[in-house]
Scaffold this active site. Structure first.
Site, PDB file in Angstrom:
ATOM      1  N   GLU A   1       0.832  -1.211   0.000  1.00  0.00           N
ATOM      2  CA  GLU A   1       0.000   0.000   0.000  1.00  0.00           C
ATOM      3  C   GLU A   1       0.868   1.263   0.000  1.00  0.00           C
ATOM      4  O   GLU A   1       0.499   2.273  -0.603  1.00  0.00           O
ATOM      5  CB  GLU A   1      -0.945  -0.009   1.209  1.00  0.00           C
ATOM      6  CG  GLU A   1      -2.029  -1.077   1.051  1.00  0.00           C
ATOM      7  CD  GLU A   1      -2.897  -1.222   2.278  1.00  0.00           C
ATOM      8  OE1 GLU A   1      -2.352  -1.616   3.334  1.00  0.00           O
ATOM      9  OE2 GLU A   1      -4.103  -0.924   2.201  1.00  0.00           O
TER      10      GLU A   1
ATOM     11  N   GLU B   1      -3.867  -9.396   3.722  1.00  0.00           N
ATOM     12  CA  GLU B   1      -4.597  -9.084   4.952  1.00  0.00           C
ATOM     13  C   GLU B   1      -5.728 -10.058   5.229  1.00  0.00           C
ATOM     14  O   GLU B   1      -6.045 -10.352   6.383  1.00  0.00           O
ATOM     15  CB  GLU B   1      -5.160  -7.653   4.879  1.00  0.00           C
ATOM     16  CG  GLU B   1      -4.136  -6.554   5.119  1.00  0.00           C
ATOM     17  CD  GLU B   1      -3.392  -6.116   3.864  1.00  0.00           C
ATOM     18  OE1 GLU B   1      -3.417  -6.868   2.863  1.00  0.00           O
ATOM     19  OE2 GLU B   1      -2.784  -5.030   3.878  1.00  0.00           O
TER      20      GLU B   1
HETATM   21  N1  3HC Z   1       4.340  -7.528  11.701  1.00  0.00           N
HETATM   22  C1  3HC Z   1       5.073  -7.951  12.758  1.00  0.00           C
HETATM   23  N2  3HC Z   1       5.888  -9.018  12.716  1.00  0.00           N
HETATM   24  C2  3HC Z   1       5.972  -9.684  11.570  1.00  0.00           C
HETATM   25  C3  3HC Z   1       5.243  -9.307  10.424  1.00  0.00           C
HETATM   26  C4  3HC Z   1       4.398  -8.167  10.524  1.00  0.00           C
HETATM   27  N3  3HC Z   1       3.683  -7.735   9.478  1.00  0.00           N
HETATM   28  N4  3HC Z   1       5.535 -10.146   9.421  1.00  0.00           N
HETATM   29  C5  3HC Z   1       6.416 -11.028   9.916  1.00  0.00           C
HETATM   30  N5  3HC Z   1       6.689 -10.761  11.204  1.00  0.00           N
HETATM   31  C6  3HC Z   1       7.622 -11.462  12.083  1.00  0.00           C
HETATM   32  C7  3HC Z   1       7.217 -12.908  12.295  1.00  0.00           C
HETATM   33  O1  3HC Z   1       6.309 -13.025  13.354  1.00  0.00           O
HETATM   34  C8  3HC Z   1       8.543 -13.555  12.592  1.00  0.00           C
HETATM   35  O2  3HC Z   1       8.852 -13.279  13.935  1.00  0.00           O
HETATM   36  P1  3HC Z   1       9.676 -14.358  14.810  1.00  0.00           P
HETATM   37  O3  3HC Z   1      10.980 -14.520  14.088  1.00  0.00           O
HETATM   38  O4  3HC Z   1       9.769 -13.711  16.124  1.00  0.00           O
HETATM   39  O5  3HC Z   1       8.841 -15.613  14.806  1.00  0.00           O
HETATM   40  C9  3HC Z   1       9.525 -12.766  11.728  1.00  0.00           C
HETATM   41  O6  3HC Z   1       8.856 -11.545  11.410  1.00  0.00           O
HETATM   42  C10 3HC Z   1       9.889 -13.453  10.441  1.00  0.00           C
HETATM   43  O7  3HC Z   1       8.703 -13.858   9.780  1.00  0.00           O
HETATM   44  P2  3HC Z   1       8.586 -15.293   9.101  1.00  0.00           P
HETATM   45  O8  3HC Z   1       9.094 -16.341  10.019  1.00  0.00           O
HETATM   46  O9  3HC Z   1       7.195 -15.414   8.618  1.00  0.00           O
HETATM   47  O10 3HC Z   1       9.612 -15.128   7.905  1.00  0.00           O
HETATM   48  P3  3HC Z   1       9.502 -15.605   6.399  1.00  0.00           P
HETATM   49  O11 3HC Z   1      10.731 -15.154   5.745  1.00  0.00           O
HETATM   50  O12 3HC Z   1       9.114 -17.027   6.348  1.00  0.00           O
HETATM   51  O13 3HC Z   1       8.274 -14.794   5.773  1.00  0.00           O
HETATM   52  C11 3HC Z   1       6.932 -12.881   5.279  1.00  0.00           C
HETATM   53  C12 3HC Z   1       8.330 -13.415   5.636  1.00  0.00           C
HETATM   54  C13 3HC Z   1       6.510 -13.431   3.910  1.00  0.00           C
HETATM   55  C14 3HC Z   1       7.005 -11.399   5.250  1.00  0.00           C
HETATM   56  C15 3HC Z   1       5.911 -13.390   6.335  1.00  0.00           C
HETATM   57  O14 3HC Z   1       6.411 -13.064   7.600  1.00  0.00           O
HETATM   58  C16 3HC Z   1       4.556 -12.781   6.221  1.00  0.00           C
HETATM   59  O15 3HC Z   1       3.755 -13.238   5.431  1.00  0.00           O
HETATM   60  N6  3HC Z   1       4.260 -11.762   7.052  1.00  0.00           N
HETATM   61  C17 3HC Z   1       2.957 -11.168   7.152  1.00  0.00           C
HETATM   62  C18 3HC Z   1       2.657 -10.298   5.987  1.00  0.00           C
HETATM   63  C19 3HC Z   1       1.312  -9.678   6.161  1.00  0.00           C
HETATM   64  O16 3HC Z   1       0.330 -10.325   6.483  1.00  0.00           O
HETATM   65  N7  3HC Z   1       1.231  -8.376   5.934  1.00  0.00           N
HETATM   66  C20 3HC Z   1       0.007  -7.659   6.116  1.00  0.00           C
HETATM   67  C21 3HC Z   1      -0.049  -7.155   7.504  1.00  0.00           C
HETATM   68  S1  3HC Z   1      -1.582  -6.415   7.888  1.00  0.00           S
HETATM   69  C22 3HC Z   1      -1.494  -4.907   7.144  1.00  0.00           C
HETATM   70  O17 3HC Z   1      -0.543  -4.616   6.510  1.00  0.00           O
HETATM   71  C23 3HC Z   1      -2.644  -4.019   7.392  1.00  0.00           C
HETATM   72  C24 3HC Z   1      -2.600  -2.842   6.459  1.00  0.00           C
HETATM   73  O18 3HC Z   1      -3.443  -3.095   5.389  1.00  0.00           O
HETATM   74  C25 3HC Z   1      -3.017  -1.571   7.147  1.00  0.00           C
END
Ligand code: 3HC
Length: 692
Positions: free
Chosen positions: A108, A128
């Protein structure tokens, strides 16, 4: 270089300012990151020497989204909207430079940039929905303005990560730059657009991609219909669809208002809380408190499987898919041939659906070797026994393996019912023995219960978890107890379901309540699918249970066209008058006075004892965390993700309410409902499982 704040730097490369974010692990949009963008862009724009700005991230990825840990906490610093407005309204072009993943709020932010470049390995997405949310920073309004309504619908409701090459094709990315050279490539691109005098493209001002869907509500109606099964029970997909509708039908600012309203509803709701819990639970489950992350791993190169039946074959496929050579052992040539033929057929069916090439099929089959001799497993690093559930036979097999298989190998059993400590007594190296409990069909189901026995070594545990990850499973470490964690909890529900149909409900009542709760099917539909005659034999049947009587009538489930339900030729179920009478007669024989049973009682009788049993499991240390139990039930039994798993669901109901009901049931029905000491303790302390 100017330091904007601890996570943001600004450097000048000629007349291009490069704003770099560095907030490990994933550059999530925490307050310092938002502040860094806001202040960094402002400084860059205010600098008369700057003609364009590149927004780039250090570390493994571009911004992966809002900081999920900050949700529902008071926000500080610049809001995401402030940061985005600073970019979008800048008087100089801002270019997002994407590597890793630009997800959620990250994409975004990129969508407010005037241009986007990416390396070929990058991915973009609005995931999301998987957190029970919708993109709440303009994503639902900007994305369709680039990719059109239909594509946007797919992306926001599936949450998929789209590869950079496709992003380029659909206009989400303006240019691909060479892998490993993102910074240089993005700067060169910024210089190019300045030199060419390209306009400041503000996605919000465009209309051409959404206009074609205007006045065509059927696009949305058809989309809803096509995905109704997949979206069942979830709020977020529908809310996402409504936002895309708003993007098509309303001016941008009005659309943003709809997005904001629906986002607020979701983020304060139970479903999103549950789905966020699952997000973190899926990551926690790999962390083992007493098995350090640096525990030496066994180098697993070759896998042996004993038993080429449904389970053994399915397990083998997991390893073949991941590129491991597998030797599968059977006792009879015919069984071996049948098992191998089934594996081939499964692969060929997948190929027919276009999900594998014939080459892939041959590659996998080329890794598979069949054998009738356990001796052929001598050099396996991991052996998994998957024969029928008989302790004496299993011990015999393990005793033989002990003499055959090289030292240092893992000796695993796929038992779902037997005591692994006892199996381990059959070998001279009990530290090598572990349970790897796959769920059927083993090549499809994501869950693996890794069952540690009393003497299993840490290295065997750590390797088993690592292997699970390699073959694409989600693994939970559990201890030895009857049924381990998943089936032990299932037994509670099954017992109550059986009792309920004698006390007054019908199988279809119980099934309907649990289906509506969000499970893929109820217990009786499940029994019909699995076959009622599992473990039943005509010769020994004494008609003592309903199951006996159904099987005696040759109502053995879907495969015989009748079980608890009647089935038509297409396997559509309908309530059976025969079964109804059978149940009424059976209950009368047992002297049970049937009564009306409410849907609420069905739900509480089936689910609350599961929560209570989960608490007992925690009390006994057979699961590490409540959230591990949730992972097991979501991935092994289809517990609805939007309820967060049985333990999280208990917390959302309130453990005091759960305990009060359990006690009420105990006073009416006895010690099937004996409350867990942990449950009582948590209630006394006013806590939930989340506080453990
Ligand atoms: N916020 C906070 N922590 C996050 C995070 C986030 N968005 N995304 C990942 N993390 C943390 C994980 O909890 C993990 O923490 P840990 O090591 O303490 O367990 C660490 O980052 C590493 O994450 P992964 O183990 O998942 O690492 P990968 O390399 O396998 O994957 C990734 C990376 C593809 C970025 C995956 O973490 C992911 O899919 N993250 C979530 C992405 C997401 O859903 N984004 C949307 C968020 S909601 C949003 O943006 C609302 C907006 O519209 C206003």
């Amino acid at each position: 270089m100017t330091t904007i704040n601890p996570v943001t730097d600004l450097t000048l490369e000629g007349d291009v300012a490069v704003l770099t974010l560095n907030s490990p692990p994933v550059n999530a949009l925490s307050a310092p990151v938002r502040d860094g963008i806001f202040n960094g862009i402002r400084q860059a724009i205010d600098n008369p020497a700057v003609k364009a700005v590149v927004l780039i991230c250090d570390g493994r990825t571009f911004i992966a989204g809002a900081d999920i840990t900050e949700f529902n906490k008071a926000a500080t610093g610049a809001s995401l909207f402030d940061a985005q407005a600073m970019i979008e309204n800048a008087s100089k072009p801002v270019v997002a430079a994407i590597h890793g993943t630009a997800l959620g709020g990250g994409l975004e932010v990129a969508l407010t940039c005037h241009y986007r470049v990416a390396v070929p390995s990058a991915k973009c997405g609005l995931p999301e929905v998987n957190l029970g949310l919708l993109p709440g920073a303009g994503g639902t309004q900007r994305l369709p303005r680039i990719v059109g309504a239909e594509r946007a619908l797919e992306m926001v409701t599936a949450g998929t990560h789209v590869g950079a090459k496709t992003c380029k094709e659909i206009g989400l990315v303006d240019e691909l730059v060479e892998e490993g050279k993102l910074r240089e490539g993005a700067i060169a691109f910024a210089k190019k657009i300045v030199a060419e005098g390209r306009p400041l493209k503000r996605v919000r001002d465009t209309d051409d991609k959404v206009a074609p869907a205007r006045g065509k509500p059927e696009i949305f109606a058809e989309f809803r219909k096509a995905h109704a099964r997949k979206f069942r029970g979830f709020l977020a997909p529908e809310y996402n669809i409504q936002c895309i509708e708003a993007a098509v039908n309303l001016p941008f600012d009005e659309g943003i208002k709809v997005e904001q309203k629906l986002f607020r509803e979701l983020i304060t709701g139970v479903q999103s809380a549950a789905q966020r819990h699952v997000f973190f639970a899926e990551r926690q489950v790999w962390k083992l408190p007493d098995v350090p992350a640096d525990t030496p791993l066994i180098d697993v190169k070759k896998v042996g499987i004993i038993g080429a039946g449904t389970m053994g074959g399915g397990i083998a496929m997991n390893f073949l898919n991941a590129g491991f050579p597998v030797t599968i052992v059977e006792t009879k040539q015919e069984a071996l041939d049948r098992g191998i033929a089934t594996i081939r057929k499964n692969y060929e069916n997948t190929a027919k659906k276009g999900r594998l090439t014939l080459d892939d099929v041959e590659k996998r089959m080329g890794l598979l070797k069949g054998s009738l001799a356990l001796e052929d497993l001598a050099d396996s690093d991991l052996v998994i026994e998957a024969i029928f559930e008989n302790m004496a036979v299993k011990k015999d097999v393990f005793g033989k393996l002990d003499k055959i298989v090289k030292q240092g190998a893992i000796l695993a059993t796929n038992t779902s019912a037997l005591d692994i400590n006892e199996i381990a007594t059959a070998v001279s190296r009990p530290e090598a023995v572990i349970g790897l409990h796959f769920f059927s069909p083993a090549n499809v189901m994501r869950l693996l219960e890794v069952v540690r026995a009393d003497k299993t070594s840490k290295s065997v545990i750590a390797t088993s978890m690592a292997i699970a990850k390699k073959i694409g499973k989600i693994a939970a470490l559990v201890g030895v107890c009857p049924g381990f964690v998943g089936n032990r909890i299932l037994a509670q529900r099954q017992r109550e379901a059986q009792k309920l149909i004698l006390e007054g409900a019908m199988p279809w009542d119980v099934d309907r309540v649990l289906y509506d709760f969000g499970l893929p099917m109820g217990p009786f539909a499940m029994s019909d699918l699995a076959g009622l005659d599992l473990g039943w034999s005509k010769e020994t049947s004494k008609g003592e249970t309903l199951r006996d009587r159904l099987c005696e009538l040759d109502r053995r489930g879907q495969k015989t066209g009748a079980g608890f339900y009647d089935y038509d030729a297409n396997r559509n179920a309908s309530p059976s008058p025969v079964v109804e009478k059978l149940i009424l007669d059976f209950a009368a024989e047992k002297g049970i006075n049937r009564r009306t049973i409410s849907d609420q009682e069905i739900l509480e009788r089936c689910i609350y004892p599961m929560i209570n049993e989960g608490a007992k499991i925690l009390e006994e240390g057979k699961a590490i965390r409540a959230s591990d139990i949730d992972i097991i039930w979501i991935n092994g039994y289809g517990f609805p993700v939007y309820r967060g798993g049985p333990m999280f669901y208990g917390d959302t109901i309130g453990l005091d309410k759960v305990l009060a009901k359990i006690k009420e049931f105990q006073s009416q029905m006895g010690d099937d409902f004996k409350p867990s000491a942990l449950l009582e303790k948590l209630v006394a302390e006013g806590k939930g499982f989340k506080d453990l």
